[in-house]
Motif scaffolding. Structure first.
Motif, PDB file in Angstrom:
ATOM      1  N   UNK A   1       0.805  -1.229   0.000  1.00 35.73           N
ATOM      2  CA  UNK A   1       0.000   0.000   0.000  1.00 35.73           C
ATOM      3  C   UNK A   1       0.834   1.274   0.000  1.00 35.73           C
ATOM      4  N   UNK A   2       2.153   1.161   0.090  1.00 37.74           N
ATOM      5  CA  UNK A   2       3.033   2.324  -0.035  1.00 37.74           C
ATOM      6  C   UNK A   2       3.306   2.668  -1.498  1.00 37.74           C
ATOM      7  N   UNK A   3       2.842   1.850  -2.402  1.00 39.75           N
ATOM      8  CA  UNK A   3       3.058   2.084  -3.828  1.00 39.75           C
ATOM      9  C   UNK A   3       2.410   3.377  -4.287  1.00 39.75           C
ATOM     10  N   UNK A   4       3.137   4.133  -5.103  1.00 35.39           N
ATOM     11  CA  UNK A   4       2.608   5.377  -5.644  1.00 35.39           C
ATOM     12  C   UNK A   4       3.718   6.251  -6.169  1.00 35.39           C
ATOM     13  N   UNK A   5       3.330   7.410  -6.692  1.00 31.56           N
ATOM     14  CA  UNK A   5       4.307   8.414  -7.089  1.00 31.56           C
ATOM     15  C   UNK A   5       4.553   9.312  -5.886  1.00 31.56           C
ATOM     16  N   UNK A   6       5.799   9.462  -5.537  1.00 30.24           N
ATOM     17  CA  UNK A   6       6.173  10.275  -4.379  1.00 30.24           C
ATOM     18  C   UNK A   6       6.686  11.639  -4.845  1.00 30.24           C
ATOM     19  N   UNK A   7       6.149  12.676  -4.258  1.00 31.26           N
ATOM     20  CA  UNK A   7       6.484  14.042  -4.619  1.00 31.26           C
ATOM     21  C   UNK A   7       7.106  14.777  -3.431  1.00 31.26           C
ATOM     22  N   UNK A   8       8.081  15.604  -3.744  1.00 30.30           N
ATOM     23  CA  UNK A   8       8.646  16.534  -2.785  1.00 30.30           C
ATOM     24  C   UNK A   8       8.049  17.908  -3.057  1.00 30.30           C
ATOM     25  N   UNK A   9       7.701  18.622  -1.999  1.00 28.62           N
ATOM     26  CA  UNK A   9       7.148  19.962  -2.140  1.00 28.62           C
ATOM     27  C   UNK A   9       7.857  20.900  -1.176  1.00 28.62           C
ATOM     28  N   UNK A  10       7.975  22.160  -1.596  1.00 35.85           N
ATOM     29  CA  UNK A  10       8.675  23.151  -0.787  1.00 35.85           C
ATOM     30  C   UNK A  10       7.834  24.415  -0.645  1.00 35.85           C
ATOM     31  N   UNK A  11       7.984  25.069   0.491  1.00 38.87           N
ATOM     32  CA  UNK A  11       7.265  26.315   0.740  1.00 38.87           C
ATOM     33  C   UNK A  11       8.103  27.168   1.677  1.00 38.87           C
ATOM     34  N   UNK A  12       8.342  28.417   1.312  1.00 40.20           N
ATOM     35  CA  UNK A  12       9.091  29.310   2.186  1.00 40.20           C
ATOM     36  C   UNK A  12       8.311  29.545   3.474  1.00 40.20           C
TER      37      UNK A  12
ATOM     38  N   UNK B   1       8.680  10.699  -8.185  1.00 44.85           N
ATOM     39  CA  UNK B   1       9.454   9.487  -8.431  1.00 44.85           C
ATOM     40  C   UNK B   1       8.578   8.292  -8.053  1.00 44.85           C
ATOM     41  N   UNK B   2       8.587   7.271  -8.908  1.00 47.19           N
ATOM     42  CA  UNK B   2       7.698   6.129  -8.716  1.00 47.19           C
ATOM     43  C   UNK B   2       8.274   5.141  -7.706  1.00 47.19           C
TER      44      UNK B   2
END
Length: 124
Positions: A89-100, A118-119
């Motif tokens: 269930x950890x399968x997926x596309x993982x995204x990094x996000x940034x915010x000041x 990243x897949x």
């Protein structure tokens, strides 16, 4: 817009480990809050973990608490997501996000700058 690039995804068996990287290309990661998110097919994007810009304040989704660890390497200008005991269930596309700013939690709408993802596939 802040530019971040994720890497480190791949195919791993259940119980295995991966380390994802989020690299900043045009700013210092110590100046921004970072969040890791994931999206499985047919599901909404969900927060996995986040890290404050200063200090070590970190938050984890209940589903990954105790298995995932977020960390920052200032010298490498990189934020890592160490994932252990991976589940299907950890399968997926993982995204990094940034915010000041200091800290923005696990809500995707709180972040303006996103990487391409990243897949991660967990399968036997």
């Amino acid at each position: 817009q802040l530019h971040v690039v994720e890497s480190g995804g791949g195919l791993v068996q259940p119980g295995g480990s991966l380390r994802l990287s989020c690299v900043a290309s045009d700013f210092t990661l110590g100046d921004v809050a970072i969040g890791w998110f994931r999206q499985a097919p047919g599901k909404e994007r969900e927060g996995v973990s986040c890290l404050a810009s200063v200090g070590s304040r970190a938050t984890y989704a209940d589903s990954v608490e105790g298995r995932f660890t977020i960390s920052r390497d200032k010298a490498e200008n990189t934020v890592y997501l160490h994932m252990t005991n991976l589940k299907v269930e950890d399968t997926g596309i993982y995204y990094c996000a940034a915010q000041r700013g200091y800290y923005y939690g696990l809500r995707p709408e709180n972040y303006d700058s996103w990487g391409q993802g990243t897949q991660v596939t967990v399968s036997s």
